[in-house]
Design an enzyme around this catalytic site. Structure first.
Site, mmCIF file in Angstrom:
data_model
loop_
_atom_site.group_PDB
_atom_site.id
_atom_site.type_symbol
_atom_site.label_atom_id
_atom_site.label_comp_id
_atom_site.label_asym_id
_atom_site.label_seq_id
_atom_site.Cartn_x
_atom_site.Cartn_y
_atom_site.Cartn_z
ATOM 1 N N LYS A 79 -28.252 -26.361 -4.545
ATOM 2 C CA LYS A 79 -28.005 -25.267 -3.596
ATOM 3 C C LYS A 79 -26.636 -24.664 -3.876
ATOM 4 O O LYS A 79 -25.662 -25.399 -4.112
ATOM 5 C CB LYS A 79 -28.077 -25.812 -2.166
ATOM 6 C CG LYS A 79 -27.953 -24.757 -1.081
ATOM 7 C CD LYS A 79 -28.121 -25.390 0.302
ATOM 8 C CE LYS A 79 -28.046 -24.368 1.428
ATOM 9 N NZ LYS A 79 -28.151 -24.971 2.763
ATOM 10 N N SER A 154 -31.610 -22.860 5.734
ATOM 11 C CA SER A 154 -30.989 -22.031 4.730
ATOM 12 C C SER A 154 -31.238 -22.483 3.289
ATOM 13 O O SER A 154 -31.015 -21.711 2.379
ATOM 14 C CB SER A 154 -29.481 -21.973 4.980
ATOM 15 O OG SER A 154 -28.911 -23.255 4.839
ATOM 16 N N SER A 178 -31.459 -27.128 7.884
ATOM 17 C CA SER A 178 -31.586 -26.354 6.641
ATOM 18 C C SER A 178 -32.193 -27.084 5.456
ATOM 19 O O SER A 178 -32.541 -26.444 4.473
ATOM 20 C CB SER A 178 -30.226 -25.807 6.228
ATOM 21 O OG SER A 178 -29.969 -24.644 6.965
HETATM 22 N N1 GLN Z 1 -30.896 -22.319 10.810
HETATM 23 C C1 GLN Z 1 -29.743 -22.966 11.326
HETATM 24 C C2 GLN Z 1 -28.587 -21.990 11.399
HETATM 25 O O1 GLN Z 1 -28.778 -20.881 11.061
HETATM 26 C C3 GLN Z 1 -29.406 -24.172 10.507
HETATM 27 C C4 GLN Z 1 -28.662 -23.849 9.283
HETATM 28 C C5 GLN Z 1 -28.294 -25.053 8.487
HETATM 29 O O2 GLN Z 1 -28.772 -26.155 8.724
HETATM 30 N N2 GLN Z 1 -27.385 -24.829 7.548
HETATM 31 O O3 GLN Z 1 -27.519 -22.323 11.788
#
Ligand code: GLN
Length: 489
Positions: A79, A154, A178
């Site tokens: 990532k 994400s 994410s």
């Molecule tokens: N979707 C969540 C957010 O937007 C989690 C993101 C993540 O785990 N990095 O904060």
């Protein structure tokens, strides 16, 4: 089966017996990326030359024989918020579009010391804020099971690349879901380890009290193999835990007899997609047939998790992202009339809409006069959520829930409605607030052929119970072995 379709442990055998070379394996992925990724957009950077060089080196080592590192010759992708020396770390942002890392994250050093080949950097929502990958400056990553739907976020690039066989396995990061949410949308395995289990040195910070790095893989065994390598105390990360790291592959047993599985009623709520619910209920039956004891439990503060998370994560983000000022890192806009204007222009043009929304929200909840009402209150809620888990794990060994309330949604469907987007994380966020480990594994498909994920949580540092229950389910089902039909290939 083609080489790119195999798991880590399948490739390990072929490489070790010298039935294939690491060059064959690496080329097979690089070709696959060339042919397929224009439709999926999972890679931001493909490191073709260095991957081939690493493959040549790996083959030399295989030839020499002797004691070989476990990941020798295995291509893995990362990532794009984990630093690799000499490569760009964009975080999916214009702000860091041309930012080149000057050092390796600890997880990268560990992968490389164990022989892994790095294939490239994977797309993500900007600064890991999002649930659909639509917040990436480099365009959304599409879901390999249906190109009109989102890959999740994400770590959407990591999930889609792993599902579409564009890497053997990948690393993602999980602050509020994410790793698990995109893993569930793309039909792969994604594990968020216990907070502190994996060093975050070299991980670009979003919300430091929640962020964790974890494996995203084609099956449970591969997740255990990667965990064996990336876990452990690190002198460069004071929040990494000095807890012994077991050999996680020892937990890959089919044995849940007598295991107590908690099913929290708060996760089977109105709005839960019917097909998702049915699949989880089927999965629970599988466990019952294997001799597990499934008991109803309650996690009473679950309904406050999303609200608490979006206050705390945004507060931490507003502080962490203060460093992007046009001076120290990345992009710098016109200086205009002086320093203040340069800061303002840089942050105005360098950040996307969602990141700005979080910075504003975070700054607001931390400001004098509102701190007690929002930030402090959210911290108290967090303590209650953690206590819910402590109480629950007095009664059961693991907790099973759906990973997400619905399968992958259509591109564009929620982008205009942040609140709806935030609700995608409703089932994953609690584990981050509690700091506990949690996995998503494939547990079925909708009638339209979209994957469904099941979440398994355990108490702090008990990834072993997660592996035992996840492996037992996997070996009694075949959802993990299904592949998307990429007709355009
Ligand atoms: N979707 C969540 C957010 O937007 C989690 C993101 C993540 O785990 N990095 O904060």
């Amino acid at each position: 089966m083609k080489l790119f379709q195999l798991t880590i442990y399948e490739l390990q055998v072929l490489l070790k017996n010298r039935e294939v070379t690491s060059i064959d394996v690496t080329k097979s992925f690089l070709n696959r990326i060339k042919n397929v990724d224009k439709n999926i957009n999972s890679y931001v950077t493909v490191t073709e030359d260095s991957a081939m060089k690493q493959a040549v080196k790996a083959d030399k080592k295989f030839k020499k024989g002797g004691d070989l590192p476990p990941l020798l010759g295995i291509p893995i992708a990362i990532k794009d918020l984990i630093c690799i020396e000499g490569l760009k770390t964009t975080c999916g942002s214009k702000m860091l579009q041309n930012f080149v890392s000057s050092y390796n994250a600890t997880v990268i050093t560990k992968l490389q010391e164990n022989g892994a080949i790095i294939l490239g950097k994977l797309n993500m929502d900007e600064f890991a804020m999002g649930s659909s990958n639509e917040n990436s400056y480099f365009g959304p990553t599409r879901n390999p099971w249906n190109l009109e739907t989102v890959s999740g976020g994400s770590s959407g690039g990591s999930a889609a690349a792993t599902a579409a066989d564009l890497c053997v396995a990948s690393l993602g990061s999980d602050t509020g879901g994410s790793i698990r949410q995109p893993a569930s949308f793309c039909g792969i395995v994604g594990l968020k380890p216990t907070y502190g289990r994996v060093s975050r040195f070299g991980l670009v910070a979003f919300a430091s009290s929640l962020d964790q790095i974890g494996p995203m893989t084609k099956d449970v065994k591969d997740a255990a193999l990667l965990m064996n390598i990336i876990c452990g105390k690190d002198q460069f990360d004071s929040t990494s835990a000095d807890t012994p790291v077991p050999d996680f592959t020892k937990s890959l047993v089919i044995n849940v007899k007598g295991m107590k599985i908690g099913i929290p009623k708060e996760f089977f709520i109105e709005g839960l997609n019917q097909e998702v619910e049915n699949n989880i209920k089927e999965a629970i039956k599988v466990y019952k047939n294997l001799g597990a004891e499934c008991i109803d439990i309650s996690l009473p503060h679950t309904e406050y998790a999303v609200a608490a998370y979006y206050i705390l994560a945004s507060a931490e983000a507003s502080s962490n992202l203060a460093r992007y000022d046009g001076v120290k890192y990345g992009y710098r806009a016109d200086s205009g009339k002086g320093l203040m204007e340069m800061y303002r222009n840089t942050r105005d043009k360098g950040f996307g809409e969602e990141v700005k929304r979080r910075i504003m929200l975070g700054t607001y909840v931390l400001s004098a006069g509102y701190y007690d009402a929002y930030y402090l209150k959210a911290q108290k809620v967090r303590t209650l959520i953690k206590k819910d888990f402590d109480d629950a794990f007095n009664k059961c060994d693991v907790i099973i829930t759906p990973t997400t309330p619905y399968p992958a949604f259509k591109l564009g469907e929620k982008v205009e409605d942040p609140l709806q987007m935030y609700l995608s994380d409703i089932f994953t966020i609690s584990a981050n607030l509690g700091g506990i480990p949690s996995i998503s594994i494939p547990c079925g498909f909708t009638n339209n052929g979209l994957p469904i994920g099941m979440q398994i949580m355990a108490k702090h540092f008990d990834e072993e119970s997660i592996f035992r229950s996840a492996f037992s389910f996997q070996q009694n089902t075949d959802h993990h072995s299904k592949k998307p039909d990429l007709q355009f290939f």
